[in-house]
Design a protein around this motif. Structure first.
Motif, PDB file in Angstrom:
ATOM      1  N   ALA A 171      24.000   1.229  -9.595  1.00 22.87           N
ATOM      2  CA  ALA A 171      24.014  -0.087  -9.662  1.00 22.87           C
ATOM      3  C   ALA A 171      23.032  -0.557 -10.584  1.00 22.87           C
ATOM      4  N   TYR A 172      22.471   0.222 -11.246  1.00 29.28           N
ATOM      5  CA  TYR A 172      21.380  -0.027 -11.998  1.00 29.28           C
ATOM      6  C   TYR A 172      21.721  -0.913 -13.181  1.00 29.28           C
ATOM      7  N   THR A 173      20.932  -1.992 -13.645  1.00 31.02           N
ATOM      8  CA  THR A 173      21.249  -2.596 -14.934  1.00 31.02           C
ATOM      9  C   THR A 173      19.994  -2.841 -15.853  1.00 31.02           C
ATOM     10  N   GLU A 174      19.672  -2.814 -16.823  1.00 30.41           N
ATOM     11  CA  GLU A 174      18.618  -2.960 -17.558  1.00 30.41           C
ATOM     12  C   GLU A 174      18.168  -4.222 -17.755  1.00 30.41           C
ATOM     13  N   ARG A 175      19.284  -5.346 -17.616  1.00 32.64           N
ATOM     14  CA  ARG A 175      18.756  -6.622 -17.564  1.00 32.64           C
ATOM     15  C   ARG A 175      18.173  -7.158 -16.347  1.00 32.64           C
ATOM     16  N   GLU A 176      18.725  -6.651 -15.131  1.00 30.02           N
ATOM     17  CA  GLU A 176      18.011  -7.064 -14.011  1.00 30.02           C
ATOM     18  C   GLU A 176      16.807  -6.565 -13.910  1.00 30.02           C
ATOM     19  N   THR A 177      16.624  -5.285 -14.289  1.00 34.32           N
ATOM     20  CA  THR A 177      15.301  -4.699 -14.213  1.00 34.32           C
ATOM     21  C   THR A 177      14.296  -5.695 -14.969  1.00 34.32           C
ATOM     22  N   ALA A 178      14.703  -5.838 -16.156  1.00 32.92           N
ATOM     23  CA  ALA A 178      13.837  -6.668 -17.110  1.00 32.92           C
ATOM     24  C   ALA A 178      13.535  -7.943 -16.443  1.00 32.92           C
ATOM     25  N   ALA A 179      14.299  -8.838 -15.639  1.00 34.89           N
ATOM     26  CA  ALA A 179      14.326 -10.006 -15.196  1.00 34.89           C
ATOM     27  C   ALA A 179      13.461  -9.816 -13.839  1.00 34.89           C
ATOM     28  N   ALA A 180      13.571  -8.673 -13.250  1.00 33.58           N
ATOM     29  CA  ALA A 180      12.591  -8.460 -12.135  1.00 33.58           C
ATOM     30  C   ALA A 180      11.164  -8.184 -12.396  1.00 33.58           C
ATOM     31  N   ARG A 181      11.142  -7.508 -13.651  1.00 31.88           N
ATOM     32  CA  ARG A 181       9.566  -7.550 -14.116  1.00 31.88           C
ATOM     33  C   ARG A 181       8.943  -8.615 -14.384  1.00 31.88           C
ATOM     34  N   ARG A 182       9.786  -9.583 -14.820  1.00 31.67           N
ATOM     35  CA  ARG A 182       9.182 -11.052 -15.358  1.00 31.67           C
ATOM     36  C   ARG A 182       8.884 -12.199 -14.010  1.00 31.67           C
ATOM     37  N   THR A 183       9.605 -11.852 -12.906  1.00 33.11           N
ATOM     38  CA  THR A 183       9.698 -12.579 -11.700  1.00 33.11           C
ATOM     39  C   THR A 183       8.726 -12.156 -10.614  1.00 33.11           C
ATOM     40  N   VAL A 184       8.855 -10.767 -10.283  1.00 37.55           N
ATOM     41  CA  VAL A 184       7.832 -10.160  -9.266  1.00 37.55           C
ATOM     42  C   VAL A 184       6.616 -10.171  -9.587  1.00 37.55           C
ATOM     43  N   PRO A 185       5.703 -10.920  -8.689  1.00 39.26           N
ATOM     44  CA  PRO A 185       4.472 -10.836  -9.121  1.00 39.26           C
ATOM     45  C   PRO A 185       3.546  -9.501  -8.845  1.00 39.26           C
ATOM     46  N   ALA A 186       2.547  -9.216  -9.797  1.00 35.77           N
ATOM     47  CA  ALA A 186       1.896  -7.879  -9.442  1.00 35.77           C
ATOM     48  C   ALA A 186       1.339  -7.819  -8.011  1.00 35.77           C
ATOM     49  N   ALA A 187       1.190  -6.781  -7.424  1.00 37.72           N
ATOM     50  CA  ALA A 187       0.721  -6.330  -6.055  1.00 37.72           C
ATOM     51  C   ALA A 187      -0.791  -6.518  -6.175  1.00 37.72           C
ATOM     52  N   PRO A 188      -1.383  -7.221  -5.084  1.00 38.84           N
ATOM     53  CA  PRO A 188      -2.854  -7.386  -5.233  1.00 38.84           C
ATOM     54  C   PRO A 188      -3.481  -5.562  -5.114  1.00 38.84           C
ATOM     55  N   GLU A 189      -4.599  -5.546  -5.932  1.00 40.12           N
ATOM     56  CA  GLU A 189      -5.298  -4.333  -5.664  1.00 40.12           C
ATOM     57  C   GLU A 189      -5.563  -4.107  -4.218  1.00 40.12           C
ATOM     58  N   SER A 190      -5.115  -2.938  -3.711  1.00 40.34           N
ATOM     59  CA  SER A 190      -5.644  -2.311  -2.634  1.00 40.34           C
ATOM     60  C   SER A 190      -7.104  -2.128  -2.369  1.00 40.34           C
ATOM     61  N   PRO A 191      -7.621  -2.165  -1.217  1.00 38.19           N
ATOM     62  CA  PRO A 191      -9.148  -2.116  -0.923  1.00 38.19           C
ATOM     63  C   PRO A 191      -9.200  -0.333  -1.041  1.00 38.19           C
ATOM     64  N   ARG A 192     -10.210  -0.099  -1.623  1.00 38.10           N
ATOM     65  CA  ARG A 192     -10.739   1.191  -1.850  1.00 38.10           C
ATOM     66  C   ARG A 192     -11.402   2.129  -0.778  1.00 38.10           C
ATOM     67  N   VAL A 193     -10.958   3.162  -0.346  1.00 41.69           N
ATOM     68  CA  VAL A 193     -11.771   3.845   1.017  1.00 41.69           C
ATOM     69  C   VAL A 193     -12.981   4.411   0.245  1.00 41.69           C
ATOM     70  N   PRO A 194     -14.157   4.189   0.578  1.00 39.35           N
ATOM     71  CA  PRO A 194     -15.299   4.486   0.253  1.00 39.35           C
ATOM     72  C   PRO A 194     -15.427   5.966  -0.179  1.00 39.35           C
ATOM     73  N   GLU A 195     -15.882   6.528  -1.075  1.00 41.18           N
ATOM     74  CA  GLU A 195     -16.176   7.772  -1.719  1.00 41.18           C
ATOM     75  C   GLU A 195     -16.641   8.597  -0.530  1.00 41.18           C
ATOM     76  N   GLY A 196     -15.949   9.871  -0.359  1.00 39.88           N
ATOM     77  CA  GLY A 196     -16.352  10.939   0.604  1.00 39.88           C
ATOM     78  C   GLY A 196     -16.005  10.468   2.089  1.00 39.88           C
ATOM     79  N   ARG A 197     -15.245   9.408   2.358  1.00 40.37           N
ATOM     80  CA  ARG A 197     -14.678   9.008   3.644  1.00 40.37           C
ATOM     81  C   ARG A 197     -13.385   9.393   3.732  1.00 40.37           C
ATOM     82  N   GLU A 198     -12.845   9.941   4.872  1.00 37.90           N
ATOM     83  CA  GLU A 198     -11.277   9.756   5.462  1.00 37.90           C
ATOM     84  C   GLU A 198     -11.041   8.497   5.826  1.00 37.90           C
ATOM     85  N   CYS A 199      -9.663   8.506   5.543  1.00 35.29           N
ATOM     86  CA  CYS A 199      -8.961   6.978   5.930  1.00 35.29           C
ATOM     87  C   CYS A 199      -9.255   6.667   7.475  1.00 35.29           C
TER      88      CYS A 199
END
Length: 207
Positions: A171-199
């Motif tokens: 079902a893939y089309t290059e055109r639709e993929t290019a359109a999606a790249r233009r219209t879908v906002p970038a996901a916000p950066e996820s908070p980082r788990v402090p170094e040395g800590r388990e989630c």
């Protein structure tokens, strides 16, 4: 021995004999070592990085075989330039085609979807390992090579997941993929788990 028997119906015995026959034809020695050497030489010439793979038999039944899916895609893409490509492509099982000598091991899969009578691919499975590699024509008419290799899964089967991926490619089309790249906002950066800590040690919002 016909290619259709080996590929459509996944005849492992034929694959093993074919490996030895390659060795006999190219070096005069019908042995495992000669056959595997012939295969390695050919795939290396197509651009496959032979340093990343290991082959121990002709059928793929050995658990010592290791081939990254990316290298399968390199090989599948390269052989499109071969004079025998059309014969090879036709010999692969065709998704959703009920004829046993056309659909082969894919005759009951992906029926009624964009992948039916479209995906030409080879199956492979062992306990805890499953693969599907071949070709699919996208919705905009491009012939795509793909390879899915899944290991160490705990569910009873992952063939449904393989089918979903193949259907998405159909079902893939290059055109639709290019359109999606233009219209879908970038996901916000996820908070980082402090170094040395388990989630599990920090607030749920960081996980």
């Amino acid at each position: 021995m016909r290619a259709i028997d080996n590929l459509k119906l996944s005849n492992n015995g034929h694959a093993e004999v074919l490996t030895k026959e390659l060795g006999r034809q190219l070096s005069g020695s019908g042995t495992w070592a000669a056959g595997l050497s012939a295969i390695s030489g050919y795939v290396g010439d197509t651009g496959v990085d032979t340093g990343t793979l290991r082959q121990r038999d002709g059928s793929g039944l050995s658990r010592r075989n290791l081939v990254p899916p990316g290298q399968f895609v390199t090989l599948l893409s390269a052989v499109r330039a071969e004079p025998w490509f059309d014969t090879w492509y036709t010999a692969l099982p065709v998704a959703g085609n009920p004829n046993r000598l056309v659909g082969g091991t894919l005759r009951s899969r992906m029926s009624g979807t964009a992948a039916a009578n479209n995906v030409h691919a080879k199956t492979g499975s062992l306990t805890g390992a499953s693969a599907l590699s071949g070709y699919v024509t996208s919705a905009d008419g491009r012939l795509l090579a793909f390879s899915i290799v899944l290991n160490n899964y705990l569910t009873s089967s992952v063939k449904g997941l393989e089918d979903q991926i193949a259907i998405a490619l159909a079902a893939y089309t290059e055109r639709e993929t290019a359109a999606a790249r233009r219209t879908v906002p970038a996901a916000p950066e996820s908070p980082r788990v402090p170094e040395g800590r388990e989630c599990s040690w920090v607030k749920p919002a960081l996980c």
